[in-house]
Design a protein around this motif. Structure first.
Motif, PDB file in Angstrom:
ATOM      1  N   ASP A  65       0.852  -1.184   0.000  1.00 19.21           N
ATOM      2  CA  ASP A  65       0.000   0.000   0.000  1.00 19.21           C
ATOM      3  C   ASP A  65       0.889   1.236   0.000  1.00 19.21           C
ATOM      4  O   ASP A  65       1.987   1.235   0.574  1.00 19.21           O
ATOM      5  CB  ASP A  65      -0.919   0.017   1.218  1.00 19.21           C
ATOM      6  CG  ASP A  65      -2.160   0.893   0.996  1.00 19.21           C
ATOM      7  OD1 ASP A  65      -2.274   1.516  -0.081  1.00 19.21           O
ATOM      8  OD2 ASP A  65      -3.016   0.940   1.897  1.00 19.21           O
ATOM      9  N   ARG A  67       0.738   5.883  -0.840  1.00 18.79           N
ATOM     10  CA  ARG A  67       0.033   7.079  -1.276  1.00 18.79           C
ATOM     11  C   ARG A  67       1.051   8.113  -1.763  1.00 18.79           C
ATOM     12  O   ARG A  67       2.068   8.352  -1.106  1.00 18.79           O
ATOM     13  CB  ARG A  67      -0.804   7.698  -0.145  1.00 18.79           C
ATOM     14  CG  ARG A  67      -1.988   6.848   0.304  1.00 18.79           C
ATOM     15  CD  ARG A  67      -3.035   6.683  -0.785  1.00 18.79           C
ATOM     16  NE  ARG A  67      -4.217   5.963  -0.313  1.00 18.79           N
ATOM     17  CZ  ARG A  67      -4.350   4.644  -0.327  1.00 18.79           C
ATOM     18  NH1 ARG A  67      -3.353   3.879  -0.773  1.00 18.79           N
ATOM     19  NH2 ARG A  67      -5.461   4.082   0.115  1.00 18.79           N
ATOM     20  N   ARG A 115      -4.336   1.082   8.194  1.00 16.55           N
ATOM     21  CA  ARG A 115      -5.737   1.179   8.614  1.00 16.55           C
ATOM     22  C   ARG A 115      -6.431   2.393   8.006  1.00 16.55           C
ATOM     23  O   ARG A 115      -7.599   2.347   7.618  1.00 16.55           O
ATOM     24  CB  ARG A 115      -5.804   1.274  10.145  1.00 16.55           C
ATOM     25  CG  ARG A 115      -5.354   0.023  10.873  1.00 16.55           C
ATOM     26  CD  ARG A 115      -5.423   0.234  12.374  1.00 16.55           C
ATOM     27  NE  ARG A 115      -5.175  -1.003  13.105  1.00 16.55           N
ATOM     28  CZ  ARG A 115      -5.161  -1.081  14.424  1.00 16.55           C
ATOM     29  NH1 ARG A 115      -5.374   0.011  15.160  1.00 16.55           N
ATOM     30  NH2 ARG A 115      -4.933  -2.238  15.021  1.00 16.55           N
ATOM     31  N   ARG A 116      -5.701   3.511   7.974  1.00 16.95           N
ATOM     32  CA  ARG A 116      -6.309   4.758   7.510  1.00 16.95           C
ATOM     33  C   ARG A 116      -5.208   5.725   7.083  1.00 16.95           C
ATOM     34  O   ARG A 116      -4.116   5.720   7.648  1.00 16.95           O
ATOM     35  CB  ARG A 116      -7.146   5.376   8.635  1.00 16.95           C
ATOM     36  CG  ARG A 116      -8.033   6.541   8.225  1.00 16.95           C
ATOM     37  CD  ARG A 116      -8.892   7.011   9.392  1.00 16.95           C
ATOM     38  NE  ARG A 116      -9.871   5.999   9.782  1.00 16.95           N
ATOM     39  CZ  ARG A 116      -9.786   5.261  10.886  1.00 16.95           C
ATOM     40  NH1 ARG A 116      -8.774   5.408  11.720  1.00 16.95           N
ATOM     41  NH2 ARG A 116     -10.721   4.366  11.172  1.00 16.95           N
ATOM     42  N   TRP A 117      -5.518   6.537   6.062  1.00 13.97           N
ATOM     43  CA  TRP A 117      -4.581   7.548   5.570  1.00 13.97           C
ATOM     44  C   TRP A 117      -5.086   8.944   5.919  1.00 13.97           C
ATOM     45  O   TRP A 117      -6.286   9.195   5.926  1.00 13.97           O
ATOM     46  CB  TRP A 117      -4.409   7.444   4.058  1.00 13.97           C
ATOM     47  CG  TRP A 117      -3.721   6.195   3.597  1.00 13.97           C
ATOM     48  CD1 TRP A 117      -4.316   5.017   3.241  1.00 13.97           C
ATOM     49  CD2 TRP A 117      -2.322   5.995   3.426  1.00 13.97           C
ATOM     50  NE1 TRP A 117      -3.371   4.094   2.858  1.00 13.97           N
ATOM     51  CE2 TRP A 117      -2.136   4.663   2.963  1.00 13.97           C
ATOM     52  CE3 TRP A 117      -1.195   6.808   3.613  1.00 13.97           C
ATOM     53  CZ2 TRP A 117      -0.880   4.143   2.688  1.00 13.97           C
ATOM     54  CZ3 TRP A 117       0.056   6.288   3.350  1.00 13.97           C
ATOM     55  CH2 TRP A 117       0.213   4.968   2.890  1.00 13.97           C
ATOM     56  N   HIS A 118      -4.144   9.857   6.158  1.00 17.57           N
ATOM     57  CA  HIS A 118      -4.470  11.249   6.434  1.00 17.57           C
ATOM     58  C   HIS A 118      -3.504  12.140   5.645  1.00 17.57           C
ATOM     59  O   HIS A 118      -2.372  11.733   5.346  1.00 17.57           O
ATOM     60  CB  HIS A 118      -4.317  11.576   7.923  1.00 17.57           C
ATOM     61  CG  HIS A 118      -5.101  10.689   8.832  1.00 17.57           C
ATOM     62  ND1 HIS A 118      -6.380  10.982   9.263  1.00 17.57           N
ATOM     63  CD2 HIS A 118      -4.784   9.493   9.397  1.00 17.57           C
ATOM     64  CE1 HIS A 118      -6.803  10.021  10.063  1.00 17.57           C
ATOM     65  NE2 HIS A 118      -5.862   9.101  10.156  1.00 17.57           N
ATOM     66  N   ALA A 156       0.153   7.528   7.787  1.00 17.87           N
ATOM     67  CA  ALA A 156      -0.385   6.172   7.665  1.00 17.87           C
ATOM     68  C   ALA A 156      -0.595   5.602   9.062  1.00 17.87           C
ATOM     69  O   ALA A 156       0.369   5.451   9.828  1.00 17.87           O
ATOM     70  CB  ALA A 156       0.562   5.283   6.867  1.00 17.87           C
ATOM     71  N   GLU A 157      -1.853   5.301   9.396  1.00 21.18           N
ATOM     72  CA  GLU A 157      -2.157   4.625  10.662  1.00 21.18           C
ATOM     73  C   GLU A 157      -1.871   3.140  10.495  1.00 21.18           C
ATOM     74  O   GLU A 157      -2.484   2.470   9.663  1.00 21.18           O
ATOM     75  CB  GLU A 157      -3.623   4.813  11.039  1.00 21.18           C
ATOM     76  CG  GLU A 157      -4.001   6.165  11.545  1.00 21.18           C
ATOM     77  CD  GLU A 157      -5.462   6.185  12.010  1.00 21.18           C
ATOM     78  OE1 GLU A 157      -5.955   5.139  12.490  1.00 21.18           O
ATOM     79  OE2 GLU A 157      -6.101   7.229  11.843  1.00 21.18           O
ATOM     80  N   THR A 162       1.639   5.324  14.140  1.00 23.89           N
ATOM     81  CA  THR A 162       1.320   6.170  12.993  1.00 23.89           C
ATOM     82  C   THR A 162       2.614   6.776  12.470  1.00 23.89           C
ATOM     83  O   THR A 162       3.394   7.345  13.245  1.00 23.89           O
ATOM     84  CB  THR A 162       0.337   7.295  13.370  1.00 23.89           C
ATOM     85  OG1 THR A 162      -0.915   6.726  13.763  1.00 23.89           O
ATOM     86  CG2 THR A 162       0.094   8.223  12.188  1.00 23.89           C
TER      87      THR A 162
END
Length: 266
Positions: A65, A67, A115-118, A156-157, A162
């Motif tokens: 994964d 970004r 788990r989650r992107w910010h 990236a969590e 993080t």
């Protein structure tokens, strides 16, 4: 978990030549890290032969994964031949997303589940950077004035951690302001938090500005004969770094920094 950061310099090697996609993948593969923050990344840029550098780096790292966050549409150039615009609104491109170019920015890669992107946009400063380079028209070396571009942070969590990847302004006062903003932003992210990137702040300054811990010590810039540490793994609390490494890759004008990162509570 091993975390690393490297400034690609748009995929150029020590001679200034842009690497092909396979060469770029091979150059970053030796990092052997689970999470890698990468700065100065090109997509569809003529100067780097149109290589989709995030995709090449992902393949080299074996990242499941990632970004890419573009800060600039067009090609970063000096004021006199400016041909770029800030990317607004800020967005993230991941595996399988549409490829838009030319673009330039930062990327964060992970071989472990995210788990989650910010994403956090950071405004540019007013300073301009003087660089000596040949004039394409005359061939004579002259001073070019490069304006600061917008900056960005991508988080990236992961499971229990993080990681925030970023590339801060070349102007120290602006980089300090941006790092303060990242510190505030990180307080709302699941901890512990590690900031990884070219912070353009030397040695102990990032830890002093944030109250965090500098996990790796050693000069990183310029790559051939490093005198300054501009590239950092910065714990904002609750993390320790062991088996640290500062290494010269076959790509980029900074040395890559990496460490095995664990929770200090363990």
């Amino acid at each position: 978990m091993r975390v690393a950061t490297v400034n690609l310099a748009s995929g150029r090697d020590v001679t200034g030549e842009s690497l092909s996609a396979p060469e770029l993948a091979a150059a970053v593969a030796e990092l052997g890290a689970d999470v890698v923050s990468v700065q100065e990344v090109d997509v569809g840029q003529p100067r780097s032969y149109g290589v989709d550098q995030p995709l090449a780096v992902a393949e080299g790292l074996g990242a499941t994964d990632w970004r890419f966050a573009a800060t600039v549409a067009g090609t970063p150039e000096p004021d006199s031949v400016r041909s770029w615009t800030p990317v607004d609104p800020v967005g993230l491109r991941g595996p399988g997303d549409e490829v838009l170019g030319p673009r330039y920015g930062v990327a964060l890669f992970s071989r472990v589940p995210v788990r989650r992107w910010h994403v956090l946009g950071l405004t540019a400063g007013r300073a301009k950077l003087p660089l000596r380079a040949p004039d394409p028209g005359t061939g004579q070396v002259r001073t070019w004035w490069f304006p600061d571009e917008p900056r960005i942070a991508v988080a990236a969590e992961l499971d229990g951690l993080t990681v925030v990847g970023t590339h801060l302004s070349f102007a120290p006062h602006t980089a300090t302001r941006q790092l303060h903003r990242i510190r505030t932003w990180c307080s709302g992210l699941p901890g512990p938090v590690l900031v990884a990137g070219d912070l353009n702040l030397v040695g102990p300054l990032p830890a002093f500005v944030t109250g965090g811990d500098r996990l790796v010590h050693g000069p990183t810039f310029p790559a051939a004969e490093p005198r300054l540490q501009l590239d950092h793994l910065l714990s904002l609390g609750g993390l320790t770094g062991t088996d640290t490494d500062v290494r010269w890759l076959e790509v980029g004008d900074h040395r890559a920094v990496s460490a095995a990162v664990t929770s200090s509570a363990c």
